[in-house]
Write a protein that holds these residues in place. Sequence first.
Motif, PDB file in Angstrom:
ATOM      1  N   SER A   1       4.513   1.269   1.434  1.00  0.00           N
ATOM      2  CA  SER A   1       5.647   1.898   0.752  1.00  0.00           C
ATOM      3  C   SER A   1       5.404   3.405   0.726  1.00  0.00           C
ATOM      4  N   ILE A   2       6.507   4.155   0.706  1.00  0.00           N
ATOM      5  CA  ILE A   2       6.429   5.605   0.681  1.00  0.00           C
ATOM      6  C   ILE A   2       7.635   6.142  -0.080  1.00  0.00           C
ATOM      7  N   GLY A   3       7.474   7.245  -0.789  1.00  0.00           N
ATOM      8  CA  GLY A   3       8.587   7.813  -1.544  1.00  0.00           C
ATOM      9  C   GLY A   3       9.743   8.210  -0.639  1.00  0.00           C
TER      10      GLY A   3
ATOM     11  N   GLY B   1      12.391   1.281   6.458  1.00  0.00           N
ATOM     12  CA  GLY B   1      13.714   1.135   5.872  1.00  0.00           C
ATOM     13  C   GLY B   1      13.700   1.156   4.364  1.00  0.00           C
ATOM     14  N   ASP B   2      14.882   1.397   3.784  1.00  0.00           N
ATOM     15  CA  ASP B   2      15.011   1.430   2.321  1.00  0.00           C
ATOM     16  C   ASP B   2      15.795   0.240   1.790  1.00  0.00           C
ATOM     17  N   GLY B   3      16.189  -0.683   2.665  1.00  0.00           N
ATOM     18  CA  GLY B   3      17.023  -1.810   2.240  1.00  0.00           C
ATOM     19  C   GLY B   3      16.212  -3.066   1.997  1.00  0.00           C
TER      20      GLY B   3
ATOM     21  N   LEU C   1       7.524  -0.616   6.367  1.00  0.00           N
ATOM     22  CA  LEU C   1       7.291   0.528   5.484  1.00  0.00           C
ATOM     23  C   LEU C   1       8.550   0.709   4.648  1.00  0.00           C
ATOM     24  N   PHE C   2       8.438   0.442   3.352  1.00  0.00           N
ATOM     25  CA  PHE C   2       9.577   0.523   2.440  1.00  0.00           C
ATOM     26  C   PHE C   2       9.708   1.945   1.904  1.00  0.00           C
TER      27      PHE C   2
ATOM     28  N   GLN D   1       0.852  -1.184   0.000  1.00  0.00           N
ATOM     29  CA  GLN D   1       0.000   0.000   0.000  1.00  0.00           C
ATOM     30  C   GLN D   1       0.888   1.233   0.000  1.00  0.00           C
ATOM     31  N   ILE D   2       0.759   2.059  -1.024  1.00  0.00           N
ATOM     32  CA  ILE D   2       1.551   3.280  -1.099  1.00  0.00           C
ATOM     33  C   ILE D   2       0.870   4.365  -0.275  1.00  0.00           C
TER      34      ILE D   2
END
Length: 289
Positions: free
Chosen positions: A284-286, A229-231, A247-248, A3-4
């Motif tokens: 997910s989030i920018g 995290g972004d990894g 949350l990516f 879910q963005i």
Amino acid sequence: MTQIINSLAEVSADYDVLFCDLWGCLHNGVAAYPAAVAALQAFRAKGGQVVLLTNAPRPWKYVAAQLDRMGVPKDAWDVIVSSGDAAQDAMFAGAVGRKVWAIAMDKDQGFFADVPPEWQHAPAIERVSLEEAEGIVCCGLFDDETETPEDYRAWLTTAQERGMKLLCANPDVIVDLGEKRLYCAGALAEFYEDLGGQSLYFGKPHAPIYELARKRLDLAEDARILAVGDGIPTDIPGARAQGIDALFVTGGLAFDQFGADVENPVREKLEEWLSMRSEAPRYSIGRLR
């Protein structure tokens, strides 16, 4: 299907605690992201707790000092737990022996010199040459701005032939320092495994760092935790293995994969990219905001 979302506030009421990554989420290695700082402050203002969970190969107080230099206020977090903390505990326990060959820069000296209180009476860890060592402790490359893992082939081949274990203080493979991409300790650990050696990991996505985070906050078993995290190789599978939501942050390491607007990932590109990696973070989030 992920879910963005446009802001942490959209989902934050469902969680008691954030396990938030640093590099790529809260800062870029040079400067903090103001919107991310504000998001963490807002979460804490509503009663939430924030653990800054980082694969930095140094004890937490050095990470705190770096955040101070970047201007990250102390009201944005409760505790910091680093891969360095978890790996340091293993080193002093003798995971790779008492005589170690250290692959580390000057900024990593605290990993060896600052003995935690619980290990004050343990036998000392002695830094020696590769020829004298029982094992390897890797905090990063000697010069991460110019070197690659291939530069370590001869040393690591010798270590592998001797059956030495490598303690990896930072499982990250790469990191972005501003606009420059650098290799981390995880790249050397993977290279060592490719050569047939054995590497030991304690940071994300491995369990020890999460166990330490729960311990430092004295979290109840039913605490509602969201990992930010972004990894994809670290933060997201680490959260999945712990049974917690993730949350990516798409605008971190993979910022160039989801369309021209870093703040707003294109759903089709994101879904395809995640599917190829067999990951499905809940959100997910920018950029964290």
